[in-house]
Design an enzyme around this catalytic site. Sequence first.
Site, PDB file in Angstrom:
ATOM      1  N   THR A 221      71.607   9.855  80.636  1.00 57.28           N
ATOM      2  CA  THR A 221      72.980   9.381  80.433  1.00 57.28           C
ATOM      3  C   THR A 221      72.862   7.870  80.420  1.00 57.28           C
ATOM      4  OG1 THR A 221      73.524   9.241  82.782  1.00 57.28           O
ATOM      5  CG2 THR A 221      73.964  11.352  81.694  1.00 57.28           C
ATOM      6  N   HIS A 222      73.642   7.227  79.581  1.00 63.95           N
ATOM      7  CA  HIS A 222      73.527   5.767  79.401  1.00 63.95           C
ATOM      8  C   HIS A 222      72.115   5.373  78.981  1.00 63.95           C
ATOM      9  CE1 HIS A 222      77.347   5.568  81.706  1.00 63.95           C
ATOM     10  NE2 HIS A 222      76.776   6.522  82.423  1.00 63.95           N
TER      11      HIS A 222
ATOM     12  N   SER B 176      53.702   1.746  55.779  1.00 59.12           N
ATOM     13  CA  SER B 176      54.198   0.399  55.516  1.00 59.12           C
ATOM     14  C   SER B 176      53.370  -0.226  54.403  1.00 59.12           C
ATOM     15  CB  SER B 176      54.074  -0.443  56.785  1.00 59.12           C
ATOM     16  OG  SER B 176      54.077  -1.816  56.460  1.00 59.12           O
TER      17      SER B 176
ATOM     18  N   LYS C 205      51.130   1.430  60.436  1.00 54.14           N
ATOM     19  CA  LYS C 205      52.465   1.979  60.665  1.00 54.14           C
ATOM     20  C   LYS C 205      52.651   3.409  60.180  1.00 54.14           C
ATOM     21  CE  LYS C 205      55.577   0.298  62.120  1.00 54.14           C
ATOM     22  NZ  LYS C 205      56.612  -0.537  61.471  1.00 54.14           N
TER      23      LYS C 205
ATOM     24  N   ASN D 242      56.293   5.438  59.825  1.00 51.22           N
ATOM     25  CA  ASN D 242      57.722   5.176  60.024  1.00 51.22           C
ATOM     26  C   ASN D 242      58.585   6.430  59.866  1.00 51.22           C
ATOM     27  OD1 ASN D 242      57.270   2.424  60.494  1.00 51.22           O
ATOM     28  ND2 ASN D 242      57.314   1.971  58.297  1.00 51.22           N
TER      29      ASN D 242
ATOM     30  N   GLU E 123      65.858   7.767  60.020  1.00 51.99           N
ATOM     31  CA  GLU E 123      66.672   6.555  59.869  1.00 51.99           C
ATOM     32  C   GLU E 123      67.731   6.743  58.787  1.00 51.99           C
ATOM     33  OE1 GLU E 123      64.043   2.736  60.424  1.00 51.99           O
ATOM     34  OE2 GLU E 123      62.832   4.337  59.574  1.00 51.99           O
TER      35      GLU E 123
ATOM     36  N   TYR F   3     101.209  15.163  40.154  1.00 52.35           N
ATOM     37  CA  TYR F   3      99.888  14.638  39.776  1.00 52.35           C
ATOM     38  C   TYR F   3      99.988  13.147  39.446  1.00 52.35           C
ATOM     39  CZ  TYR F   3      95.547  13.654  37.379  1.00 52.35           C
ATOM     40  OH  TYR F   3      94.348  13.095  37.025  1.00 52.35           O
TER      41      TYR F   3
ATOM     42  N   GLN G 187      92.024  11.479  40.208  1.00 52.66           N
ATOM     43  CA  GLN G 187      90.713  11.547  39.571  1.00 52.66           C
ATOM     44  C   GLN G 187      89.639  10.936  40.482  1.00 52.66           C
ATOM     45  OE1 GLN G 187      90.186  11.124  35.176  1.00 52.66           O
ATOM     46  NE2 GLN G 187      89.314   9.147  35.703  1.00 52.66           N
TER      47      GLN G 187
HETATM   48  N1  ARG Z   1      90.144  13.805  34.635  1.00 50.15           N
HETATM   49  C1  ARG Z   1      91.392  14.109  35.264  1.00 50.15           C
HETATM   50  C2  ARG Z   1      91.191  14.222  36.781  1.00 50.15           C
HETATM   51  O1  ARG Z   1      90.071  14.290  37.155  1.00 50.15           O
HETATM   52  C3  ARG Z   1      91.921  15.407  34.757  1.00 50.15           C
HETATM   53  C4  ARG Z   1      93.386  15.543  34.872  1.00 50.15           C
HETATM   54  C5  ARG Z   1      94.051  14.642  33.906  1.00 50.15           C
HETATM   55  N2  ARG Z   1      95.459  14.854  33.896  1.00 50.15           N
HETATM   56  C6  ARG Z   1      96.280  14.056  33.284  1.00 50.15           C
HETATM   57  N3  ARG Z   1      97.546  14.325  33.359  1.00 50.15           N
HETATM   58  N4  ARG Z   1      95.859  12.995  32.651  1.00 50.15           N
HETATM   59  O2  ARG Z   1      92.113  14.188  37.535  1.00 50.15           O
END
Ligand code: ARG
Length: 458
Positions: free
Chosen positions: A154-155, A276, A282, A284, A289, A316, A321
């Site tokens: 711990t610590h 290395s 070395k 590594n 990491e 939408y 996107q």
């Molecule tokens: N490439 C667009 C996306 O990934 C697809 C949908 C596009 N829709 C639109 N109304 N332009 O979201």
Amino acid sequence: MTLWAQRMGAGPAPEMMAFNESLAFDRALAAEDCEGSAAHVRGLGRAGILSSEEVELLTAALGRVATELAEGRFVFAAGDEDIHTAIERRVTEIAGPTGAKLHTGRSRNDQVATALRLWTRRRLGHLAQAVLGLEEALAARAAEAGGAYLPGYTHLQRAQPVPLGHHLLAHAFALARDVDRLLAARDRLNVSPLGAGALAGSSLPLDPAGTAADLGFAAPFDNSMDAVSDRDFVAETLFCAALLGVHLSRLGEEIVLYSSEEFGFYRLDDAWATGSSMLPQKKNPDVAELARAKAGRLIGHLAGFLATLKGLPLAYNKDLQEDKEPLFDTVRQLELALGALRGVVATMRFETDAMQEAADDPALGAVDLAEWQVARGTPFREAHGVVGALVREALNSGTPLATLVAAHPALGPEAAALVAPGGAASQERTPGGASLRSVARQLATLHARIAADRARIG
Ligand code: ARG
């Protein structure tokens, strides 16, 4: 040509297209887009909007396009704005005028949401599988560790001796929670957006429940606006991934530390370490990491995407996107990290002598010595004080702690055995605590859980 060219007087400006297009990365959705489109076509057939010949023609064309894409033979065209556009264009080339009916009652908004859910559903299963692989490697090494002990910290200060198996299984149980989270996220995303159209559904007699069932979704959407704007499943996947990444980073950090000369508990297999370019001696721990580092990137993807979603109006927006690159990169990085870390864990050597020597530090029995007094009626705080004072005296005088304990009127030789090598390790402990008996039980629990999770992945 774009899908919307007829609406515009002038063709799209090149800089506009360069910024707007998503084909550079969303071609990863090719298979799922074809899958979703085929289900849509069959739905249009059931609704009487397409004849059975048209359904046949379009699904065959989609199958051919999917093969071309999978085999890298698909030729993209200028104006292919995204993978959905490209596939529709090619289907139309193959199927002729019937191709113009593919997008009936559908928008790219419900189309992309459907494809992305299909993609994520599949990848969550793969990821869970890969996490189970690492879990199994840890369990195998824990079983193999037998009676080896090392200090628990711990610590990052030596605290109590723990079986090496107990220590390794601590990481495995964290991973078991990750598997559970990934699969729960997969269950929650299993809702079909297909039929939601641009945002309000369609005036045509579509049946979202039918296409949902066709695609193996548990249910269709309840609300079309939510269906096209919901990216909770992406955010949730990014969270599950970020937390998994955090767990891998902790395991990675420990491997870095324990394989250092200073600890000398683990020795990495040559095949899973790097050298290395300048320092000939070395070896590594690059994998460990990088596993430690990737968590930063995964957390960044989660934070970045939540910021993208924040304040978006319904329904939408093109902002959505931006869901793809962080999601794809996250899944890719985790697949790489899990495979590499599994190899490191499976092959690293345990330097049990060095571990044992550190675990035999007499001070690691201090709390057992206090509890030995508690069992004989001394209040814990008082017993803690007695032992604390003896440890201080041992450090100041250079007299071994066991000698002081043996000579103490309230303690004596039986108590002194607790601060001799192996003394603390031989104590019985709380269920789930750091004892060999507990490790055996944990292994049984973990194996049962791994088997149950495998069945859940399907
Ligand atoms: N490439 C667009 C996306 O990934 C697809 C949908 C596009 N829709 C639109 N109304 N332009 O979201």
